[in-house]
Design an enzyme around this catalytic site. Structure first.
Site, PDB file in Angstrom:
ATOM      1  N   GLU A  54       1.988  37.724  50.707  1.00 37.30           N
ATOM      2  CA  GLU A  54       2.407  37.465  52.261  1.00 37.30           C
ATOM      3  C   GLU A  54       2.488  37.831  53.491  1.00 37.30           C
ATOM      4  O   GLU A  54       1.933  37.656  54.356  1.00 37.30           O
ATOM      5  CB  GLU A  54       3.734  37.127  52.066  1.00 37.30           C
ATOM      6  N   HIS A  58      -3.004  36.104  52.267  1.00 37.77           N
ATOM      7  CA  HIS A  58      -4.122  35.669  51.478  1.00 37.77           C
ATOM      8  C   HIS A  58      -3.485  35.246  50.087  1.00 37.77           C
ATOM      9  O   HIS A  58      -2.429  36.591  49.315  1.00 37.77           O
ATOM     10  CB  HIS A  58      -5.162  36.823  51.370  1.00 37.77           C
ATOM     11  N   HIS A  59      -3.306  34.358  49.471  1.00 38.78           N
ATOM     12  CA  HIS A  59      -2.809  33.699  48.366  1.00 38.78           C
ATOM     13  C   HIS A  59      -3.043  33.464  47.467  1.00 38.78           C
ATOM     14  O   HIS A  59      -4.544  32.738  47.143  1.00 38.78           O
ATOM     15  CB  HIS A  59      -2.156  32.691  49.090  1.00 38.78           C
ATOM     16  N   HIS A  76     -10.162  29.912  50.288  1.00 29.61           N
ATOM     17  CA  HIS A  76     -11.500  28.592  50.848  1.00 29.61           C
ATOM     18  C   HIS A  76     -11.458  28.873  51.967  1.00 29.61           C
ATOM     19  O   HIS A  76     -12.458  27.241  51.654  1.00 29.61           O
ATOM     20  CB  HIS A  76      -9.867  27.781  50.551  1.00 29.61           C
ATOM     21  N   GLU A  80     -19.037  27.572  53.030  1.00 29.13           N
ATOM     22  CA  GLU A  80     -18.865  26.075  53.571  1.00 29.13           C
ATOM     23  C   GLU A  80     -18.224  25.480  52.639  1.00 29.13           C
ATOM     24  O   GLU A  80     -17.428  24.479  52.496  1.00 29.13           O
ATOM     25  CB  GLU A  80     -20.392  24.838  53.674  1.00 29.13           C
ATOM     26  N   ASP A  88     -10.818  38.594  49.907  1.00 28.26           N
ATOM     27  CA  ASP A  88     -10.281  38.719  47.882  1.00 28.26           C
ATOM     28  C   ASP A  88     -10.501  40.483  47.463  1.00 28.26           C
ATOM     29  O   ASP A  88     -10.202  41.012  46.671  1.00 28.26           O
ATOM     30  CB  ASP A  88     -11.356  38.043  47.507  1.00 28.26           C
TER      31      ASP A  88
END
Length: 100
Positions: A54, A58-59, A76, A80, A88
Site C-alpha cells: 500500500e 505496488h501490489h 503490469h 508493452e 519490483d
C-alpha cells in the site's frame, strides 16, 4: 502510462542482490516461496507485506497455503506487455528487509 522495464543488466543485478528470488514468466516477473512455522506466522508476514504494498502502491501477486506464501512481483504497465521494473526491485528489497 508505461513504466520502463529493467534492462538485462539491471535484472541480473536484482537477482544478484536477492538470490532467493528467481525469474518467472519468461523473465517478466520474479518469484519466491517463503515458508514459516505455521499459518499465523505466514499471515503476519502477508500483513506486513500488504502494508508495504500500500505504501509503495505496488501490489504483489501471491498464494498462501498454511505456512507457505508464494510471492510474484511484476509490473503490469511496464513495457508493452508487462515486465520487471524498478518497482519490483524496490518491493523485493523491502520484503527481504522484513525478514532480516
Amino acid at each position: 502510462m508505461s513504466v520502463p522495464e529493467l534492462t538485462a543488466e539491471e535484472t541480473a543485478a536484482l537477482l544478484a542482490a536477492h538470490p532467493a528470488w528467481e525469474l518467472a514468466r519468461e523473465g517478466k516477473a520474479i518469484a519466491r516461496t517463503f515458508r514459516f512455522r505455521d499459518f499465523s506466522e505466514a499471515w503476519g508476514f502477508m500483513s506486513r507485506v500488504a502494508l508495504l504494498a500500500e505504501a509503495q502502491d505496488h501490489h504483489p501477486e501471491w498464494f498462501n497455503v498454511y505456512n507457505r506464501v508464494e510471492v510474484t512481483l511484476t509490473t503490469h504497465d511496464a513495457g508493452e506487455t508487462g515486465g520487471l521494473s524498478a518497482r519490483d526491485a524496490r518491493m523485493a528489497a523491502a520484503i527481504e528487509a522484513l525478514l532480516a
